[in-house]
Design a protein around this motif. Sequence first.
Motif, PDB file in Angstrom:
ATOM      1  N   GLY A  38       0.975  -1.107  -0.118  1.00 50.83           N
ATOM      2  CA  GLY A  38       0.014   0.031   0.008  1.00 50.83           C
ATOM      3  C   GLY A  38       0.685   1.254  -0.025  1.00 50.83           C
ATOM      4  O   GLY A  38       1.809   1.364  -0.629  1.00 50.83           O
ATOM      5  N   TYR A  39       0.501   2.223   0.891  1.00 50.84           N
ATOM      6  CA  TYR A  39       1.031   3.620   1.051  1.00 50.84           C
ATOM      7  C   TYR A  39       2.537   3.310   1.664  1.00 50.84           C
ATOM      8  O   TYR A  39       2.869   2.862   2.399  1.00 50.84           O
ATOM      9  N   LEU A  40       3.333   4.189   0.896  1.00 52.97           N
ATOM     10  CA  LEU A  40       4.733   4.374   1.514  1.00 52.97           C
ATOM     11  C   LEU A  40       5.257   5.637   1.468  1.00 52.97           C
ATOM     12  O   LEU A  40       5.116   6.533   0.515  1.00 52.97           O
ATOM     13  N   ASN A  41       5.679   5.947   2.517  1.00 53.20           N
ATOM     14  CA  ASN A  41       6.103   7.342   2.474  1.00 53.20           C
ATOM     15  C   ASN A  41       7.749   7.302   2.804  1.00 53.20           C
ATOM     16  O   ASN A  41       8.073   6.956   3.894  1.00 53.20           O
ATOM     17  N   ALA A  42       8.556   7.930   1.963  1.00 51.05           N
ATOM     18  CA  ALA A  42       9.982   7.867   2.420  1.00 51.05           C
ATOM     19  C   ALA A  42      10.720   9.307   2.281  1.00 51.05           C
ATOM     20  O   ALA A  42      11.754   9.540   2.056  1.00 51.05           O
ATOM     21  N   SER A  43       9.800  10.001   2.883  1.00 50.75           N
ATOM     22  CA  SER A  43      10.198  11.553   3.062  1.00 50.75           C
ATOM     23  C   SER A  43      10.939  11.779   4.416  1.00 50.75           C
ATOM     24  O   SER A  43      10.553  12.220   5.365  1.00 50.75           O
ATOM     25  N   ALA A  44      12.154  11.103   4.543  1.00 48.02           N
ATOM     26  CA  ALA A  44      13.074  11.253   5.471  1.00 48.02           C
ATOM     27  C   ALA A  44      13.657  12.620   5.614  1.00 48.02           C
ATOM     28  O   ALA A  44      13.524  13.406   4.681  1.00 48.02           O
ATOM     29  N   LYS A  45      14.094  12.914   6.726  1.00 48.34           N
ATOM     30  CA  LYS A  45      14.675  14.305   6.891  1.00 48.34           C
ATOM     31  C   LYS A  45      15.961  14.361   6.052  1.00 48.34           C
ATOM     32  O   LYS A  45      16.186  15.276   5.551  1.00 48.34           O
ATOM     33  N   SER A  46      16.663  13.133   6.228  1.00 41.87           N
ATOM     34  CA  SER A  46      17.980  13.082   5.375  1.00 41.87           C
ATOM     35  C   SER A  46      18.202  11.761   5.174  1.00 41.87           C
ATOM     36  O   SER A  46      17.765  10.757   6.002  1.00 41.87           O
ATOM     37  N   MET A  47      18.835  11.324   4.042  1.00 44.12           N
ATOM     38  CA  MET A  47      19.383  10.105   3.698  1.00 44.12           C
ATOM     39  C   MET A  47      20.398  10.045   2.706  1.00 44.12           C
ATOM     40  O   MET A  47      20.542  11.130   2.091  1.00 44.12           O
ATOM     41  N   GLY A  48      20.937   8.969   2.566  1.00 45.33           N
ATOM     42  CA  GLY A  48      21.987   8.779   1.436  1.00 45.33           C
ATOM     43  C   GLY A  48      21.524   8.631   0.156  1.00 45.33           C
ATOM     44  O   GLY A  48      20.586   9.507  -0.560  1.00 45.33           O
ATOM     45  N   LYS A  49      21.325   7.360  -0.507  1.00 43.25           N
ATOM     46  CA  LYS A  49      20.773   7.138  -1.731  1.00 43.25           C
ATOM     47  C   LYS A  49      19.323   6.179  -1.410  1.00 43.25           C
ATOM     48  O   LYS A  49      19.404   5.306  -0.521  1.00 43.25           O
ATOM     49  N   LEU A  50      18.280   6.679  -2.017  1.00 42.57           N
ATOM     50  CA  LEU A  50      17.072   5.812  -2.068  1.00 42.57           C
ATOM     51  C   LEU A  50      17.352   4.772  -3.217  1.00 42.57           C
ATOM     52  O   LEU A  50      17.173   5.648  -4.382  1.00 42.57           O
ATOM     53  N   THR A  51      17.052   3.618  -3.299  1.00 43.50           N
ATOM     54  CA  THR A  51      16.745   2.882  -4.363  1.00 43.50           C
ATOM     55  C   THR A  51      15.759   1.916  -4.282  1.00 43.50           C
ATOM     56  O   THR A  51      15.202   1.200  -3.209  1.00 43.50           O
TER      57      THR A  51
END
Length: 194
Positions: A38-51
């Motif tokens: 379902g729903y995915l929120n990947a709005s982190a404050k900071s991160m390296g690479k999102l794959t």
Amino acid sequence: MAGCKLQSVVIQDTNIDFLDMRDAEIAGNVLVERVRGGYLNASAKSMGKLTMSQCQIFGKRRNFSFEIGMDSADEVLLDQCNFGSDLNLAVGLGAGRPLSPEEWSKAPNNRYSLIRNCVLPTVDASWLESRHLRLESNTIESLDISNSRIEKLEVVNNRVNLGVNLENTRVKESTIQPLAKGQAKLDGSNIRLN
């Protein structure tokens, strides 16, 4: 995972109804592979690479199936993901709200974002900051990159069924695929189509 401090995140071969990484601080990279859900929120404050690769995300929360503020990630790769074609669902990539003049970065944190071979409904990349955004070989119902600041913008070999909104977007360099007559909105933008 909202608000957590993590070293890295790996999610593979999993079914998820709801995943929220909003405002998390992730020192390293995030890998999401072969996830259905379902729903995915990947709005982190900071991160390296999102794959994210080979995922099927069809959920709904506030009319979004997937959200990420791309400016929070050094790099973003969405590859072979299916977010559906429901025009009532959006994939949110930008800030999600108007930015005031002092909120714009002199040098965007997001160095490179590539979205390729994906099926996407309404793409809301408005109010986006990136040094390089490339959309390649996707099937997109509707694309909104309005009010954005992108150093290099590439929109190539996509099938876009409805409109492409580039209003008030500023770029240093752009490559935009041929679009049907009247399909692109360019008011207030410095983008020129061939």
